[in-house]
Design a protein around this motif. Structure first.
Motif, PDB file in Angstrom:
ATOM      1  N   ARG A  88      -5.311  10.319  -5.791  1.00 43.84           N
ATOM      2  CA  ARG A  88      -5.484   9.456  -7.315  1.00 43.84           C
ATOM      3  C   ARG A  88      -5.905   8.127  -7.393  1.00 43.84           C
ATOM      4  NH1 ARG A  88      -3.808   6.727 -10.708  1.00 43.84           N
ATOM      5  NH2 ARG A  88      -2.787   5.331  -9.128  1.00 43.84           N
ATOM      6  N   LYS A  89      -6.624   8.000  -8.410  1.00 45.52           N
ATOM      7  CA  LYS A  89      -7.251   6.596  -8.632  1.00 45.52           C
ATOM      8  C   LYS A  89      -7.366   6.127 -10.081  1.00 45.52           C
ATOM      9  CE  LYS A  89     -10.715   9.233  -7.230  1.00 45.52           C
ATOM     10  NZ  LYS A  89     -10.612  10.497  -6.662  1.00 45.52           N
ATOM     11  N   SER A  90      -7.495   4.900 -10.343  1.00 46.65           N
ATOM     12  CA  SER A  90      -7.501   4.607 -11.891  1.00 46.65           C
ATOM     13  C   SER A  90      -9.317   4.446 -12.018  1.00 46.65           C
ATOM     14  CB  SER A  90      -7.121   3.064 -11.860  1.00 46.65           C
ATOM     15  OG  SER A  90      -5.590   3.134 -11.837  1.00 46.65           O
ATOM     16  N   ILE A  91      -9.495   5.313 -13.051  1.00 43.88           N
ATOM     17  CA  ILE A  91     -10.918   5.494 -13.389  1.00 43.88           C
ATOM     18  C   ILE A  91     -11.338   4.981 -14.790  1.00 43.88           C
ATOM     19  CG2 ILE A  91     -12.915   7.143 -13.935  1.00 43.88           C
ATOM     20  CD1 ILE A  91     -12.235   7.087 -10.795  1.00 43.88           C
ATOM     21  N   ARG A  92     -12.114   3.832 -15.096  1.00 45.24           N
ATOM     22  CA  ARG A  92     -12.278   3.627 -16.291  1.00 45.24           C
ATOM     23  C   ARG A  92     -13.933   3.574 -17.081  1.00 45.24           C
ATOM     24  NH1 ARG A  92      -9.035   0.294 -13.344  1.00 45.24           N
ATOM     25  NH2 ARG A  92      -7.213  -0.366 -14.361  1.00 45.24           N
ATOM     26  N   GLU A  93     -14.476   4.377 -16.052  1.00 48.89           N
ATOM     27  CA  GLU A  93     -15.889   4.629 -16.442  1.00 48.89           C
ATOM     28  C   GLU A  93     -16.119   6.311 -16.328  1.00 48.89           C
ATOM     29  OE1 GLU A  93     -18.251   2.577 -17.708  1.00 48.89           O
ATOM     30  OE2 GLU A  93     -16.893   0.712 -17.197  1.00 48.89           O
ATOM     31  N   PHE A  94     -16.980   6.751 -17.685  1.00 50.47           N
ATOM     32  CA  PHE A  94     -16.673   8.295 -17.554  1.00 50.47           C
ATOM     33  C   PHE A  94     -17.871   8.666 -18.196  1.00 50.47           C
ATOM     34  CE2 PHE A  94     -12.522   6.402 -18.994  1.00 50.47           C
ATOM     35  CZ  PHE A  94     -11.883   6.896 -18.292  1.00 50.47           C
ATOM     36  N   LYS A 143      -7.176   3.939  -2.938  1.00 47.19           N
ATOM     37  CA  LYS A 143      -6.616   3.048  -2.166  1.00 47.19           C
ATOM     38  C   LYS A 143      -5.563   3.736  -1.390  1.00 47.19           C
ATOM     39  CE  LYS A 143      -6.983  -0.554  -5.690  1.00 47.19           C
ATOM     40  NZ  LYS A 143      -6.391  -1.229  -6.789  1.00 47.19           N
ATOM     41  N   ASN A 144      -5.583   3.335   0.048  1.00 44.10           N
ATOM     42  CA  ASN A 144      -4.321   3.738   0.964  1.00 44.10           C
ATOM     43  C   ASN A 144      -3.372   2.683   0.766  1.00 44.10           C
ATOM     44  OD1 ASN A 144      -2.417   4.357   3.002  1.00 44.10           O
ATOM     45  ND2 ASN A 144      -3.825   3.961   4.661  1.00 44.10           N
ATOM     46  N   LYS A 145      -2.168   3.090  -0.011  1.00 43.82           N
ATOM     47  CA  LYS A 145      -1.180   2.286  -0.308  1.00 43.82           C
ATOM     48  C   LYS A 145       0.002   2.257   0.559  1.00 43.82           C
ATOM     49  CE  LYS A 145      -2.390   2.470  -5.136  1.00 43.82           C
ATOM     50  NZ  LYS A 145      -1.983   2.487  -6.646  1.00 43.82           N
ATOM     51  N   PHE A 146       0.003   3.223   1.573  1.00 44.77           N
ATOM     52  CA  PHE A 146       1.104   3.368   2.513  1.00 44.77           C
ATOM     53  C   PHE A 146       1.433   2.035   3.339  1.00 44.77           C
ATOM     54  CE2 PHE A 146       3.139   4.594   6.428  1.00 44.77           C
ATOM     55  CZ  PHE A 146       4.240   5.161   5.970  1.00 44.77           C
ATOM     56  N   ASP A 147       2.705   1.529   3.172  1.00 42.56           N
ATOM     57  CA  ASP A 147       3.224   0.400   3.881  1.00 42.56           C
ATOM     58  C   ASP A 147       4.231   0.580   4.782  1.00 42.56           C
ATOM     59  OD1 ASP A 147       3.700  -2.197   4.627  1.00 42.56           O
ATOM     60  OD2 ASP A 147       3.204  -3.161   2.657  1.00 42.56           O
ATOM     61  N   GLU A 148       4.342   0.526   5.908  1.00 40.96           N
ATOM     62  CA  GLU A 148       5.558   0.861   6.664  1.00 40.96           C
ATOM     63  C   GLU A 148       6.410  -0.193   6.341  1.00 40.96           C
ATOM     64  OE1 GLU A 148       4.586   1.564  10.765  1.00 40.96           O
ATOM     65  OE2 GLU A 148       3.706   3.313  10.350  1.00 40.96           O
ATOM     66  N   GLN A 149       6.172  -1.434   6.169  1.00 37.43           N
ATOM     67  CA  GLN A 149       7.157  -2.467   5.741  1.00 37.43           C
ATOM     68  C   GLN A 149       8.145  -2.531   4.682  1.00 37.43           C
ATOM     69  OE1 GLN A 149       4.774  -6.148   5.816  1.00 37.43           O
ATOM     70  NE2 GLN A 149       4.451  -5.993   8.072  1.00 37.43           N
ATOM     71  N   ARG A 150       7.670  -1.320   3.903  1.00 34.83           N
ATOM     72  CA  ARG A 150       8.285  -1.075   2.781  1.00 34.83           C
ATOM     73  C   ARG A 150       9.659   0.022   2.988  1.00 34.83           C
ATOM     74  NH1 ARG A 150       6.171  -3.133  -2.154  1.00 34.83           N
ATOM     75  NH2 ARG A 150       4.853  -4.779  -1.452  1.00 34.83           N
TER      76      ARG A 150
END
Length: 198
Positions: A41-47, A185-192
Motif C-alpha cells: 500500500r502507498k499514497s497515490i495522488r495522480e490518476f 516504502k519499507n516502513k519496518f523498523d526493528e528499533q520500534r
C-alpha cells in the motif's frame, strides 16, 4: 477382500492427507496475498481518466463497513463524491487535498458521535484503513487525507455538506487508477519493537 479394504483405507488416508496439504497451501497463499497488499500500500495522488465502476465503489464501502468498532456501534457514514465541481470547490478550500479534483471518485469518511461518542475516531480509522487496503488490492490508488482533528478542515467539510452537529468529517480518500507505478516504502523498523519491556 481384506486386501481390497486395505487399499480403500490407504486411498482414503492419502486423499485426506492431500486435501489437508492443499487447504494449508491455500491458507498460506491467502495470508501471503493479504500481507503483500498491506505491505504494498502507498499514497497515490495522480490518476488516469479510467472510471471506477459502482461495483468497485460498493466493494470499497463494504470493506470500510467490515472494520471492527468499539461495542460494534459502527458509527461511520460515507459521502461518495462523483461530482467534479464539488471536488474542485473542496480542493480549493483544503490545501492538504488540493489534488482531489484529479481523482476519479472520492470517499469522505464521517463519524457519528451519537452512536459512539468516545471512540468514533478510532472506528473511522479502522474503516479508512480497510478502504485503503481494499483499494490497493483492486489496483486502485488512494490516499488517506486527514480532516479530523483540524478544526479549519472540519469546518469546510461540515459547511459544504450541511452536516448535523453529531456528524464529524474524519478523512477524505481520493481514488483512481494510478497514473504511474509507485514503489511502496519499507516502513519496518526493528528499533520500534520492544520485547517484554520498554
Amino acid at each position: 477382500m481384506k486386501s481390497t479394504n486395505n487399499i480403500l483405507i490407504i486411498s482414503i488416508l492419502l486423499l485426506t492427507l492431500f486435501s489437508c496439504k492443499e487447504e494449508k497451501l491455500l491458507a498460506e497463499t491467502v495470508v501471503n496475498q493479504t500481507l503483500q497488499t498491506i505491505l504494498g500500500r502507498k499514497s497515490i495522488r495522480e490518476f488516469t481518466e479510467k472510471e471506477i465502476t459502482n461495483d468497485v465503489l460498493n466493494d470499497l464501502l463494504k470493506a470500510g463497513m467490515a472494520a471492527p468498532s468499539s461495542r460494534d456501534r459502527r458509527p461511520w457514514h460515507f459521502i461518495v463524491l462523483t461530482d467534479k465541481e464539488i471536488m474542485k470547490s473542496l480542493a480549493s478550500q483544503l490545501k492538504n487535498v488540493s489534488y482531489m479534483d484529479r481523482a476519479n471518485k472520492v470517499i469522505i469518511v464521517l463519524g457519528d458521535s451519537l452512536l459512539n461518542d468516545n471512540c468514533w475516531e478510532l472506528d473511522c480509522s479502522a474503516a479508512s484503513q480497510n478502504i485503503l487496503i481494499a483499494a490497493e488490492s483492486m489496483g486502485l490508488g488512494a490516499t488517506w487525507t486527514a480532516v479530523f482533528p483540524y478544526e479549519d478542515r472540519t469546518d469546510v467539510v461540515k459547511k459544504a455538506f450541511e452536516l448535523p452537529d453529531n456528524i464529524h468529517p474524519f478523512a477524505i480518500i481520493p481514488l483512481g487508477y494510478p497514473l504511474a507505478e509507485t514503489a511502496p516504502k519499507n516502513k519496518f523498523d526493528e528499533q520500534r519493537i520492544h520485547q517484554n519491556r520498554w
